[in-house]
Write a protein that holds these residues in place. Structure first.
Motif, mmCIF file in Angstrom:
data_model
loop_
_atom_site.group_PDB
_atom_site.id
_atom_site.type_symbol
_atom_site.label_atom_id
_atom_site.label_comp_id
_atom_site.label_asym_id
_atom_site.label_seq_id
_atom_site.Cartn_x
_atom_site.Cartn_y
_atom_site.Cartn_z
ATOM 1 N N LEU A 71 46.983 1.899 26.638
ATOM 2 C CA LEU A 71 47.183 2.788 25.640
ATOM 3 C C LEU A 71 48.456 3.283 25.563
ATOM 4 O O LEU A 71 49.004 3.525 24.261
ATOM 5 C CB LEU A 71 46.250 4.146 25.914
ATOM 6 N N SER A 75 50.653 3.037 22.083
ATOM 7 C CA SER A 75 50.889 4.375 21.320
ATOM 8 C C SER A 75 52.671 4.391 21.216
ATOM 9 O O SER A 75 52.944 5.237 20.289
ATOM 10 C CB SER A 75 50.328 5.267 22.262
ATOM 11 N N PRO A 79 52.752 5.122 17.117
ATOM 12 C CA PRO A 79 52.434 6.350 17.300
ATOM 13 C C PRO A 79 51.568 6.819 16.009
ATOM 14 O O PRO A 79 51.868 6.534 14.906
ATOM 15 C CB PRO A 79 53.670 7.353 17.433
ATOM 16 N N SER A 83 45.481 7.835 17.535
ATOM 17 C CA SER A 83 45.559 7.114 18.771
ATOM 18 C C SER A 83 44.827 5.684 19.006
ATOM 19 O O SER A 83 44.925 4.776 18.025
ATOM 20 C CB SER A 83 45.298 7.916 20.062
ATOM 21 N N HIS A 87 44.528 2.043 16.794
ATOM 22 C CA HIS A 87 44.851 0.731 17.227
ATOM 23 C C HIS A 87 43.775 -0.151 17.270
ATOM 24 O O HIS A 87 43.929 -1.459 17.054
ATOM 25 C CB HIS A 87 45.239 0.926 18.676
ATOM 26 N N GLU A 224 43.577 10.511 27.791
ATOM 27 C CA GLU A 224 43.655 10.006 26.314
ATOM 28 C C GLU A 224 44.433 11.126 25.383
ATOM 29 O O GLU A 224 45.005 10.421 24.381
ATOM 30 C CB GLU A 224 42.274 9.344 25.888
ATOM 31 N N THR A 227 47.983 10.716 24.200
ATOM 32 C CA THR A 227 48.544 9.856 23.248
ATOM 33 C C THR A 227 48.234 10.156 21.772
ATOM 34 O O THR A 227 48.801 9.736 20.807
ATOM 35 C CB THR A 227 48.157 8.251 23.311
ATOM 36 N N ILE A 228 47.185 11.112 21.652
ATOM 37 C CA ILE A 228 46.855 11.730 20.350
ATOM 38 C C ILE A 228 48.107 12.708 20.020
ATOM 39 O O ILE A 228 48.165 12.753 18.968
ATOM 40 C CB ILE A 228 45.490 12.229 20.536
ATOM 41 N N ALA A 231 51.792 11.883 18.526
ATOM 42 C CA ALA A 231 52.201 11.885 17.073
ATOM 43 C C ALA A 231 52.860 12.984 16.560
ATOM 44 O O ALA A 231 53.567 13.065 15.761
ATOM 45 C CB ALA A 231 50.999 11.579 16.522
ATOM 46 N N VAL A 240 55.476 9.384 24.459
ATOM 47 C CA VAL A 240 54.430 9.082 25.204
ATOM 48 C C VAL A 240 54.733 8.076 26.354
ATOM 49 O O VAL A 240 53.979 8.063 27.445
ATOM 50 C CB VAL A 240 53.549 8.453 24.110
#
Length: 465
Positions: A71, A75, A79, A83, A87, A224, A227-228, A231, A240
């Motif tokens: 991930l 990311s 980005p 996330s 992808h 997770e 990675t959200i 951005a 990230v």
């Protein structure tokens, strides 16, 4: 932002404000999975695996670390606030992005109810005069307001929440090590007696280790969100990458280190499911009011998870709206100058509204309606991780052809470890089907996933027209 491979539908540039700093993201990566599942839920893992729960955590942690590396690779190169949903859409098609995005959103808003209710139970125990439902209302309002204002407020909440949790574990590890060495007052060196006694290191054999994996693997859910959140930093790719690199090693250290201390200081038979093994150890080394101290830490952990889940769910549904897979009214972001701009307030309100519904169901029908909802998301995390791995398999090849410079963070031993991860996730699902307690979660989650995928497939032709 790096150039990205062609997608099935264009993804607009992010209108969200870059209000998170590297320290926020790093601590979010650490604190995101240090929650009640570790402080309390780990007792269930010890009960089924004995001292070998250390191996269970190593296996589950390695699986989570591999997923995070995949991930992180995607990311850092691409980005996006959605996330892994973005992808999946780029790699597998609109149906995949729609399915994993809505499933993850549903997972977060349902689990949010569990966290709010558990935190309210602790607070009600401290202040019985205030009803439990009032505590739930207070928590939901406070974190809704925090998420409706500048994203840096979310980041600050999570930074200090995570700092307290990390600090608590560091102190626990230090006390545990001193207890093992017999340095603390009124203690004798423990040695390895508790690791080899009471049936040995594998009192229930390798079956116990496997059962332990099934018990503890879901405690790693929450990574997770890093990675959200990436951005909304000034340099998403760099942020990230650093967060993923630092978090995976430290989390394995905190989890595996904690378990090693627990099963070394005390016999594994002293632990009970539903009771915090941390309290048992702190009591044994003479820490006064250990139960209340851990109550405070668990309380903070629950509020931290509630805050992170509200943030993650709002950004996920906002990203779905960006790609035409959620109501377009959710795209509205706050304007103006300064720290309060660029916040998807309608997405926050939509997420918290469903969260309130979940809380009410949990308070009113915890063993019926809400139990069915909880079972329907019980194995969703594994499906999400599986789609992350499948997406990385396809996007890595495409990136190597079209934008090799974007691969600032690479998955180890590609594609072999990606396939190993997929096989591991499938094995966990199969083993859950053989377990009487876990089987309903797999069946209900599979049904919920099938329903969402069906909706995605039915609506996809219309979305392409």
């Amino acid at each position: 932002m790096h150039d990205v491979p062609p997608t099935h539908s264009p993804v607009p540039s992010e209108p969200l404000a870059p209000g998170l700093k590297q320290r926020h993201l790093t601590m979010l990566g650490l604190g995101g999975v240090i929650g009640a599942g570790l402080f309390v839920g780990s007792g269930a893992g010890i009960a089924v695996a004995g001292p070998a729960v250390v191996v269970s955590y190593l296996i589950a942690g390695a699986l989570a670390m591999l997923v995070m590396r995949m991930l992180g690779e995607m990311s850092a190169a691409m980005p996006a606030s959605g996330s892994f949903s973005v992808h999946a859409e780029r790699a597998l098609g609109c149906w995949a992005g729609f399915s994993v995005g809505w499933l993850y959103w549903f997972l977060l808003v349902v689990v949010l109810a569990v966290e709010a209710t558990a935190a309210a139970q602790i607070a009600h125990g401290w202040v019985p005069a205030v009803d439990q439902w009032l505590w739930v209302l207070l928590f939901m309002v406070v974190f809704t307001v925090a998420n409706l204002t500048a994203v840096k407020n979310f980041g600050e909440f999570e930074f200090w929440f995570a700092a307290l949790k990390v600090g608590a574990i560091v102190v626990f590890l230090a006390l545990g090590l001193l207890a093992v060495l017999g340095v603390l007052p009124d203690t004798e060196p423990v040695g390895l007696t508790n690791l080899t006694g009471q049936g040995g290191f594998l009192p229930h054999g390798w079956d116990g280790v496997v059962s332990g994996v099934l018990t503890v693997v879901f405690a790693f859910g929450g990574l997770e969100v890093v990675t959200i959140a990436a951005a909304e930093t000034d340099d998403p790719a760099r942020a990230v990458g650093r967060a993923v690199r630092s978090a995976v090693v430290r989390i394995l250290f905190f989890y595996v280190g904690s378990m090693l201390v627990i099963v070394t200081v005390l016999p594994w038979t002293a632990q009970r499911a539903g009771l915090s093994p941390y309290v048992k150890v702190l009591d044994s080394v003479g820490v006064p009011s250990a139960g209340q101290i851990m109550n405070i830490v668990v309380f903070v952990a629950l509020l931290s998870a509630l805050n992170a889940n509200l943030y993650g769910s709002s950004r996920m549904v906002f990203s779905l709206a960006e790609r035409g897979e959620a109501p377009q009214g959710l795209l509205k972001v706050s304007g103006g100058q300064g720290g309060g701009s660029g916040v998807p307030r309608r997405a926050v309100l939509a997420s918290v509204a469903f969260g309130f519904v979940s809380v009410l169901l949990n308070l009113r029908w915890p063993d019926t309606v809400f139990l069915y909802m909880l079972n329907s998301v019980g194995a969703v995390l594994l499906f999400v991780w599986g789609l992350i791995a499948a997406s990385q398999l396809r996007l890595r090849r495409r990136l190597e052809r079209e934008a090799p410079g974007a691969l600032s963070l690479r998955m180890w031993c590609f594609p072999y470890l990606t396939w190993v991860t997929l096989a591991g996730l499938l094995a966990v699902l199969v083993l859950m089907l053989t377990d009487d307690a876990a089987r309903p979660q797999v069946l209900w989650s599979t049904g919920a996933t099938g329903l969402v995928v069906l909706v995605a497939v039915v609506r996809e032709p219309r979305g392409k027209s």
